[in-house]
Design a protein around this motif. Structure first.
Motif, PDB file in Angstrom:
ATOM      1  N   GLY A 118      33.006  37.143  34.942  1.00 54.19           N
ATOM      2  CA  GLY A 118      34.598  36.803  34.625  1.00 54.19           C
ATOM      3  C   GLY A 118      35.233  37.240  36.041  1.00 54.19           C
ATOM      4  O   GLY A 118      34.756  37.884  37.022  1.00 54.19           O
ATOM      5  N   PHE A 119      36.513  36.455  35.950  1.00 51.91           N
ATOM      6  CA  PHE A 119      37.125  36.651  36.833  1.00 51.91           C
ATOM      7  C   PHE A 119      38.797  36.531  36.525  1.00 51.91           C
ATOM      8  O   PHE A 119      39.459  36.067  35.866  1.00 51.91           O
ATOM      9  N   ILE A 120      39.504  37.726  37.241  1.00 51.52           N
ATOM     10  CA  ILE A 120      40.843  38.040  36.809  1.00 51.52           C
ATOM     11  C   ILE A 120      41.653  37.559  38.242  1.00 51.52           C
ATOM     12  O   ILE A 120      41.406  37.847  39.165  1.00 51.52           O
ATOM     13  N   LYS A 121      42.467  36.455  37.817  1.00 49.93           N
ATOM     14  CA  LYS A 121      43.009  35.865  38.897  1.00 49.93           C
ATOM     15  C   LYS A 121      44.368  36.539  39.345  1.00 49.93           C
ATOM     16  O   LYS A 121      45.044  37.175  38.431  1.00 49.93           O
TER      17      LYS A 121
ATOM     18  N   ASP B 130      33.731  29.898  32.718  1.00 45.94           N
ATOM     19  CA  ASP B 130      34.599  29.937  31.324  1.00 45.94           C
ATOM     20  C   ASP B 130      35.234  31.318  31.320  1.00 45.94           C
ATOM     21  O   ASP B 130      36.167  31.159  30.472  1.00 45.94           O
ATOM     22  N   LEU B 131      35.079  32.405  32.055  1.00 51.72           N
ATOM     23  CA  LEU B 131      35.420  33.585  31.709  1.00 51.72           C
ATOM     24  C   LEU B 131      36.654  33.918  32.716  1.00 51.72           C
ATOM     25  O   LEU B 131      36.242  34.619  34.001  1.00 51.72           O
ATOM     26  N   ILE B 132      37.657  33.627  32.518  1.00 52.38           N
ATOM     27  CA  ILE B 132      38.601  33.679  33.542  1.00 52.38           C
ATOM     28  C   ILE B 132      40.050  34.009  32.788  1.00 52.38           C
ATOM     29  O   ILE B 132      40.597  33.504  31.855  1.00 52.38           O
ATOM     30  N   GLU B 133      40.881  34.927  33.442  1.00 54.21           N
ATOM     31  CA  GLU B 133      42.134  35.467  32.592  1.00 54.21           C
ATOM     32  C   GLU B 133      43.153  35.740  33.843  1.00 54.21           C
ATOM     33  O   GLU B 133      42.689  35.782  34.940  1.00 54.21           O
ATOM     34  N   PRO B 134      44.539  35.239  33.267  1.00 55.68           N
ATOM     35  CA  PRO B 134      45.587  35.425  34.514  1.00 55.68           C
ATOM     36  C   PRO B 134      45.846  36.799  34.764  1.00 55.68           C
ATOM     37  O   PRO B 134      45.813  37.779  33.708  1.00 55.68           O
ATOM     38  N   GLY B 135      46.292  37.135  36.047  1.00 55.12           N
ATOM     39  CA  GLY B 135      46.699  38.374  36.266  1.00 55.12           C
ATOM     40  C   GLY B 135      48.083  38.208  37.186  1.00 55.12           C
ATOM     41  O   GLY B 135      48.270  37.261  37.496  1.00 55.12           O
ATOM     42  N   ASP B 136      48.609  39.451  37.671  1.00 53.48           N
ATOM     43  CA  ASP B 136      49.738  39.500  38.509  1.00 53.48           C
ATOM     44  C   ASP B 136      49.606  40.450  39.766  1.00 53.48           C
ATOM     45  O   ASP B 136      50.482  40.926  40.115  1.00 53.48           O
ATOM     46  N   PHE B 137      48.187  40.963  40.025  1.00 52.28           N
ATOM     47  CA  PHE B 137      47.863  41.879  41.149  1.00 52.28           C
ATOM     48  C   PHE B 137      48.276  43.033  40.724  1.00 52.28           C
ATOM     49  O   PHE B 137      48.059  44.113  41.454  1.00 52.28           O
TER      50      PHE B 137
ATOM     51  N   GLY C 176      46.214  43.747  34.989  1.00 51.49           N
ATOM     52  CA  GLY C 176      44.646  43.771  35.057  1.00 51.49           C
ATOM     53  C   GLY C 176      44.211  44.529  33.832  1.00 51.49           C
ATOM     54  O   GLY C 176      43.036  44.170  33.389  1.00 51.49           O
ATOM     55  N   ARG C 177      45.031  45.183  32.946  1.00 55.13           N
ATOM     56  CA  ARG C 177      44.517  45.960  31.935  1.00 55.13           C
ATOM     57  C   ARG C 177      44.428  44.945  30.622  1.00 55.13           C
ATOM     58  O   ARG C 177      43.467  44.672  29.907  1.00 55.13           O
ATOM     59  N   THR C 178      45.346  44.132  30.698  1.00 49.70           N
ATOM     60  CA  THR C 178      45.600  42.942  29.828  1.00 49.70           C
ATOM     61  C   THR C 178      44.316  41.961  29.848  1.00 49.70           C
ATOM     62  O   THR C 178      43.878  41.531  29.060  1.00 49.70           O
ATOM     63  N   ALA C 179      44.064  41.511  31.355  1.00 44.80           N
ATOM     64  CA  ALA C 179      42.968  40.659  31.353  1.00 44.80           C
ATOM     65  C   ALA C 179      41.886  41.129  31.126  1.00 44.80           C
ATOM     66  O   ALA C 179      40.896  40.522  30.529  1.00 44.80           O
ATOM     67  N   ALA C 180      41.461  42.281  31.638  1.00 44.39           N
ATOM     68  CA  ALA C 180      40.083  42.996  31.242  1.00 44.39           C
ATOM     69  C   ALA C 180      39.753  43.055  29.877  1.00 44.39           C
ATOM     70  O   ALA C 180      38.867  42.519  29.688  1.00 44.39           O
ATOM     71  N   GLY C 181      40.790  43.515  29.066  1.00 44.36           N
ATOM     72  CA  GLY C 181      40.607  43.366  27.573  1.00 44.36           C
ATOM     73  C   GLY C 181      40.123  42.093  27.046  1.00 44.36           C
ATOM     74  O   GLY C 181      39.279  42.207  26.213  1.00 44.36           O
ATOM     75  N   ALA C 182      40.914  41.168  27.500  1.00 44.64           N
ATOM     76  CA  ALA C 182      40.552  39.771  27.160  1.00 44.64           C
ATOM     77  C   ALA C 182      39.324  39.427  27.466  1.00 44.64           C
ATOM     78  O   ALA C 182      38.623  38.548  26.529  1.00 44.64           O
ATOM     79  N   LEU C 183      38.985  39.937  28.649  1.00 44.52           N
ATOM     80  CA  LEU C 183      37.432  39.224  29.034  1.00 44.52           C
ATOM     81  C   LEU C 183      36.341  40.007  28.358  1.00 44.52           C
ATOM     82  O   LEU C 183      35.317  39.344  27.703  1.00 44.52           O
TER      83      LEU C 183
ATOM     84  N   PRO D  14      31.572  39.242  29.725  1.00 45.86           N
ATOM     85  CA  PRO D  14      30.883  39.171  30.994  1.00 45.86           C
ATOM     86  C   PRO D  14      30.102  40.712  31.523  1.00 45.86           C
ATOM     87  O   PRO D  14      30.258  41.643  30.655  1.00 45.86           O
ATOM     88  N   THR D  15      29.124  40.667  32.011  1.00 44.43           N
ATOM     89  CA  THR D  15      28.477  41.803  32.458  1.00 44.43           C
ATOM     90  C   THR D  15      28.716  42.164  33.874  1.00 44.43           C
ATOM     91  O   THR D  15      28.661  43.170  34.527  1.00 44.43           O
ATOM     92  N   ALA D  16      29.810  41.429  34.318  1.00 46.92           N
ATOM     93  CA  ALA D  16      30.399  41.675  35.704  1.00 46.92           C
ATOM     94  C   ALA D  16      31.978  40.888  35.822  1.00 46.92           C
ATOM     95  O   ALA D  16      32.073  39.976  35.147  1.00 46.92           O
ATOM     96  N   ILE D  17      32.865  41.609  36.400  1.00 38.79           N
ATOM     97  CA  ILE D  17      34.223  41.077  36.667  1.00 38.79           C
ATOM     98  C   ILE D  17      34.591  41.268  37.981  1.00 38.79           C
ATOM     99  O   ILE D  17      34.366  42.393  38.511  1.00 38.79           O
ATOM    100  N   ILE D  18      35.100  40.104  38.576  1.00 35.79           N
ATOM    101  CA  ILE D  18      35.884  40.003  39.905  1.00 35.79           C
ATOM    102  C   ILE D  18      37.330  40.150  39.503  1.00 35.79           C
ATOM    103  O   ILE D  18      37.875  39.439  38.924  1.00 35.79           O
ATOM    104  N   ALA D  19      38.089  41.107  40.259  1.00 36.31           N
ATOM    105  CA  ALA D  19      39.510  41.205  40.037  1.00 36.31           C
ATOM    106  C   ALA D  19      40.180  40.972  41.423  1.00 36.31           C
ATOM    107  O   ALA D  19      39.551  41.303  42.494  1.00 36.31           O
ATOM    108  N   SER D  20      41.129  40.105  41.249  1.00 35.16           N
ATOM    109  CA  SER D  20      41.950  39.641  42.670  1.00 35.16           C
ATOM    110  C   SER D  20      42.734  40.626  43.387  1.00 35.16           C
ATOM    111  O   SER D  20      43.604  40.378  44.173  1.00 35.16           O
TER     112      SER D  20
END
Length: 351
Positions: A197-200, A227-234, A239-246, A253-259
């Protein structure tokens, strides 16, 4: 008896040394066309009176101010200071900028500007008028703001733009965020992860899009769905909202990259609250590598951005341009590195 330091002006120095104001200005600015005995006389007057050169005096006769101004985002910087969350970006910017300026006899001044302000032109014009910098370093999102860029260009000020490739005046420096995202994704793929997953980051920043592009490219090259991407604002909240959605996805996901580190810490907290073990149930990679990433539990694998090196390069290029060097207009990239720590491992199914 020497005068009080605060009351001494360039006129007092000129009168004491028996020379013109222009001669004092030349001595202050270390210009070569001053006889040694004249320079000694002026310097003796400066020492005797306790004179501290002012920017206005240094600008006499078209001389350089030997000041470089760095502009950073006001809201995010102040929010970090007030929340005592650390300002590693600013720290690293000052580290690279101040040391490089000092080596060349320049000074770096940091100013905070709200790029969304309706009064940006008036605010920035007042700052430029007061400081008269030889060059300005712009960080995101100011580095893509055409109002700021055109204002500086009209005044003939050298512009170093970090984290933007938007067409416009000045030269561009990046930390190759696209390649950094590919590097982070590749690390997870090598460990055996297939659902990454990816948090933008904020859409106000060009680099947010570059990071998404790098993640998608690495996933596409591996023949995997991006397909595992959620918006963020740094920030932590997004981050909490995006991680929860993923993690609520049908096939999470078994892994998440946060921006950002803030969003990565939020992801770590959400995972632990849900009873997930990091890294065996969920691997996490962050961007920035500020102290909070290093001191998290477990310490976060992170993209370490070369902020100090990029700002040092910006200073070097501004000074070179001020001395008449003809510089390439091609953007320059200083690559980031991936620092591997305890937050990444093979997924539990193959670990």
């Amino acid at each position: 008896m020497p005068r009080r330091r605060g009351g001494v002006t360039i006129k007092h120095v000129a009168a004491d040394a028996g020379v013109s104001l222009q001669t004092v200005s030349r001595v202050i600015n270390n210009e070569p066309n001053v006889r040694p005995e004249m320079a000694e006389r002026v310097q003796a007057a400066i020492d005797r009176l306790g004179y501290v050169p002012l920017i206005a005096a240094q600008r006499m006769g078209g001389s350089k101010s030997r000041l470089i101004l760095a502009l950073n985002d006001r809201d995010r910087t102040i929010a970090g200071w007030r929340n005592r969350e650390g300002t590693d970006w600013v720290d690293q910017m000052l580290l690279g900028g101040m040391l490089t300026c000092g080596a060349h006899g320049y000074r770096l001044i940091l100013e905070l500007v709200d790029t969304h302000s309706d009064h940006i032109e008036r605010e920035l014009s007042a700052t430029i008028g007061a400081l008269q910098p030889d060059g300005v370093i712009l960080t995101p999102p100011h580095s893509q703001d055409l109002v700021i860029l055109n204002l500086l260009a009209k005044r003939g000020i050298s512009i170093a733009r970090i984290g933007s490739l938007t067409p416009g005046p000045g030269f561009c420096l990046t930390m190759d965020d696209e390649a950094a995202a590919r590097l982070a994704t590749g690390h997870l793929l090598d460990l055996g992860h297939r659902r990454i997953g990816f948090i933008k980051g904020s859409d106000d920043y060009e680099l947010s899009g570059w990071r998404v592009t790098g993640w998608r490219a690495a996933m596409d090259a591996a023949g995997l769905a991006a397909d595992l991407i959620e918006p963020g604002d740094f920030d932590y909240a997004s981050g909490r909202t995006a991680a929860g959605a993923l993690l609520d996805a049908a096939d999470p996901p078994t892994a998440i990259i946060a921006s950002s580190d803030q969003m990565a810490i939020a992801t770590l907290d959400v995972a632990l609250e849900r009873g997930l073990a990091v890294p065996h149930d969920l691997s996490i990679i962050s961007f920035d590598d500020t102290p909070i990433a290093r001191y998290a539990s477990p310490p976060l694998t992170a993209v370490t951005q070369p902020i100090a090196a990029v700002v040092a390069e910006a200073v070097e290029r501004i000074i070179a341009e001020q001395h008449g060097a003809r510089l390439s207009i091609e953007p320059k990239s200083v690559p980031a590195q991936l620092t591997v720590r305890a937050s990444t491992s093979p997924p539990r199914s193959i670990g």
